[in-house]
Design a protein around this motif. Structure first.
Motif, mmCIF file in Angstrom:
data_model
loop_
_atom_site.group_PDB
_atom_site.id
_atom_site.type_symbol
_atom_site.label_atom_id
_atom_site.label_comp_id
_atom_site.label_asym_id
_atom_site.label_seq_id
_atom_site.Cartn_x
_atom_site.Cartn_y
_atom_site.Cartn_z
ATOM 1 N N ASP A 1 -5.171 -3.710 7.048
ATOM 2 C CA ASP A 1 -6.191 -2.749 7.487
ATOM 3 C C ASP A 1 -5.859 -1.305 7.109
ATOM 4 O O ASP A 1 -6.379 -0.370 7.703
ATOM 5 N N GLU A 2 -4.975 -1.129 6.137
ATOM 6 C CA GLU A 2 -4.697 0.210 5.629
ATOM 7 C C GLU A 2 -4.776 0.197 4.116
ATOM 8 O O GLU A 2 -4.187 -0.672 3.478
ATOM 9 N N THR A 3 -5.506 1.159 3.553
ATOM 10 C CA THR A 3 -5.487 1.294 2.099
ATOM 11 C C THR A 3 -4.499 2.404 1.790
ATOM 12 O O THR A 3 -4.635 3.520 2.308
ATOM 13 N N GLY A 4 -3.499 2.086 0.964
ATOM 14 C CA GLY A 4 -2.495 3.097 0.632
ATOM 15 C C GLY A 4 -2.286 3.158 -0.870
ATOM 16 O O GLY A 4 -2.271 2.128 -1.552
ATOM 17 N N LEU B 1 -3.320 7.743 2.329
ATOM 18 C CA LEU B 1 -3.522 6.577 3.183
ATOM 19 C C LEU B 1 -4.863 6.677 3.881
ATOM 20 O O LEU B 1 -5.255 7.762 4.323
ATOM 21 N N TYR B 2 -5.557 5.552 3.963
ATOM 22 C CA TYR B 2 -6.750 5.522 4.820
ATOM 23 C C TYR B 2 -6.601 4.351 5.778
ATOM 24 O O TYR B 2 -6.471 3.203 5.361
ATOM 25 N N SER B 3 -6.605 4.648 7.075
ATOM 26 C CA SER B 3 -6.470 3.594 8.066
ATOM 27 C C SER B 3 -7.849 3.152 8.553
ATOM 28 O O SER B 3 -8.692 3.970 8.891
ATOM 29 N N GLN B 4 -8.047 1.838 8.597
ATOM 30 C CA GLN B 4 -9.339 1.291 9.037
ATOM 31 C C GLN B 4 -9.379 1.045 10.543
ATOM 32 O O GLN B 4 -10.331 0.433 11.038
ATOM 33 N N HIS C 1 -11.579 -1.524 1.741
ATOM 34 C CA HIS C 1 -10.575 -1.249 0.697
ATOM 35 C C HIS C 1 -11.285 -0.864 -0.600
ATOM 36 O O HIS C 1 -10.858 0.047 -1.309
ATOM 37 N N THR D 1 4.375 1.948 9.386
ATOM 38 C CA THR D 1 3.238 1.033 9.229
ATOM 39 C C THR D 1 2.849 1.002 7.749
ATOM 40 O O THR D 1 3.425 1.717 6.932
ATOM 41 N N ASP D 2 1.859 0.175 7.423
ATOM 42 C CA ASP D 2 1.544 -0.079 6.011
ATOM 43 C C ASP D 2 1.182 1.189 5.242
ATOM 44 O O ASP D 2 0.491 2.072 5.760
ATOM 45 N N ASN D 3 1.632 1.245 3.997
ATOM 46 C CA ASN D 3 1.363 2.418 3.154
ATOM 47 C C ASN D 3 1.630 2.067 1.696
ATOM 48 O O ASN D 3 2.270 1.062 1.390
#
Ligand code: KG4
Ligand code: ZN
Length: 351
Positions: free
Chosen positions: A11-14, A38-41, A60, A309-311
């Motif tokens: 749920d993160e676009t990095g 980063l864009y967090s959804q 995404h 967190t995701d990146n």
């Protein structure tokens, strides 16, 4: 060498750019992060109480190109400067992974540059190398994300030995599911942990599953059931005692992660611990680990808080370290654009 990294497993676009010194003298130099975006959804999925895979994939698609433009501009580089395009090949949500893989392979084909599929957990594992206090090999790694809880012995890039893992829920899942039971929304980890600050961690006696079973495996499914039973027992009093229940839940999870990490350090004889993955952002876990490791003469390394967190930075970094180490089949970026993904992909399979 310039590496563009794309993360889109959940749920993160990095997206990020990392620079690797091709011929460092006299010692290998760690790759450098030039820019990341980063864009967090999270806000989008919040309405549903969890990640909706189809919505994640569509978002995404919307975000990845603008984010790529952003990192190129911030680093003052043009697309032609890119030498390798890296993307998260797995594990993760299939549709979400396909977005990053598709964009990476299309870009690679258009630029005639090689592409490299990266293991998401290897990204987390190597993310502390982006910090101001990078670790040195070998070390024990505690990988605690939303979907995985593993203890690994890490002797170098691609040299990962699984010491133990969860037999059911991951630690992040235990945070998320317990938080949901308490009506704290998604993602549950940060919310539960915030509420726990006002509670008494000893208020409720919750189980520490597999704590004394002698091996390094984890189990968190029973804890979630215990939290549910406790919440039901409290009935109307739940609201008033929520902070205490949150604090007790957090204490149980942290206690197990701490004790098992210390056992792994003792068994391997290593004096270095790396903590990575979303749950590694937990303040209570960091405090407990720091204190215990200090007593044992063990150095602990974490990724920067915003890279727990995701990146995309960790994906570009893992690709760069792979290329730098030159080890194994995963160390080659290829001019193969028939992109593939691996929604399920054990980290120990990397060599
Ligand atoms: O590594 P990550 O971003 O995504 C996966 O690869 O799964 O980890 C997300 C997990 C979620 O379960 C989230 O609740 C948890 O990390 N998390 C936390 C905290 N921040 C994120 N858990 C406890 N305390 C936190 N501060
Ligand atoms: Zn992750």
């Amino acid at each position: 060498m310039l590496i563009l990294g794309i993360e889109s497993s959940c749920d993160e676009t990095g997206v990020a750019l990392v620079e690797l010194d091709a011929h460092p003298e006299p010692q290998p130099v760690l790759p450098r992060l030039l820019s990341h975006a980063l864009y967090s959804q999270i806000a989008m999925h919040q309405a549903y109480g969890g990640v909706v895979p189809e919505l994640a994939s569509r978002d995404h698609i919307r975000r990845v190109i603008p984010l790529a433009r952003e990192v190129m501009a911030e680093a003052q580089k043009s697309l032609q400067d890119i030498d390798v395009v890296a993307y998260t090949r797995g594990p993760g949500l299939a549709g979400a992974l396909l977005v990053g893989a598709g964009v990476a392979c299309a870009l690679g084909a258009a630029l005639q540059k090689p592409v490299l599929g990266v293991h998401h957990l290897e990204g987390h594992l190597l993310s502390p190398f982006l910090s101001a206090d990078p670790p040195e090999f070998p070390f024990v790694a505690l990988l605690v994300s939303g979907g995985h809880t593993q203890l690994m012995r890490v002797d170098g890039v691609g040299r990962y030995e699984l010491l133990g893992e969860t037999i059911d829920d991951a630690a992040g899942e235990a945070f998320d599911k317990s938080a949901k039971l308490m009506g704290l929304g998604y993602p549950g980890g940060p919310a539960l942990s915030k509420l726990a600050e006002q509670g008494d961690p000893a208020a409720f006696k919750l189980p520490r599953p597999l704590l004394h079973n002698g091996n390094l495996d984890f189990s968190f499914a029973g804890l979630k059931t215990a939290v549910m039973t406790q919440a039901k027992k409290l009935g109307d009093d739940l609201e008033a005692r929520k902070a205490d229940l949150a604090a007790s839940t957090e204490a149980a999870i942290v206690d197990v992660l701490l004790k098992k990490s210390l056992t792994a350090l003792r068994e391997t004889g290593l004096k270095r611990l790396v903590v990575a993955g979303g749950v590694g952002a937990n303040r209570h876990l960091r405090e407990q680990l720091n204190a215990a490791c200090k007593r044992q003469g063990v150095r602990v390394h974490y990724p920067e808080l915003h890279l727990c967190t995701d990146n995309g930075a960790m994906i570009a970094m893992a690709a760069a370290m792979r290329l730098q180490s030159g080890s194994g089949g995963q160390a080659q970026a290829l001019h193969h654009y028939g992109f593939d993904i691996r929604p399920r992909w054990p980290l120990a399979e990397l060599g």
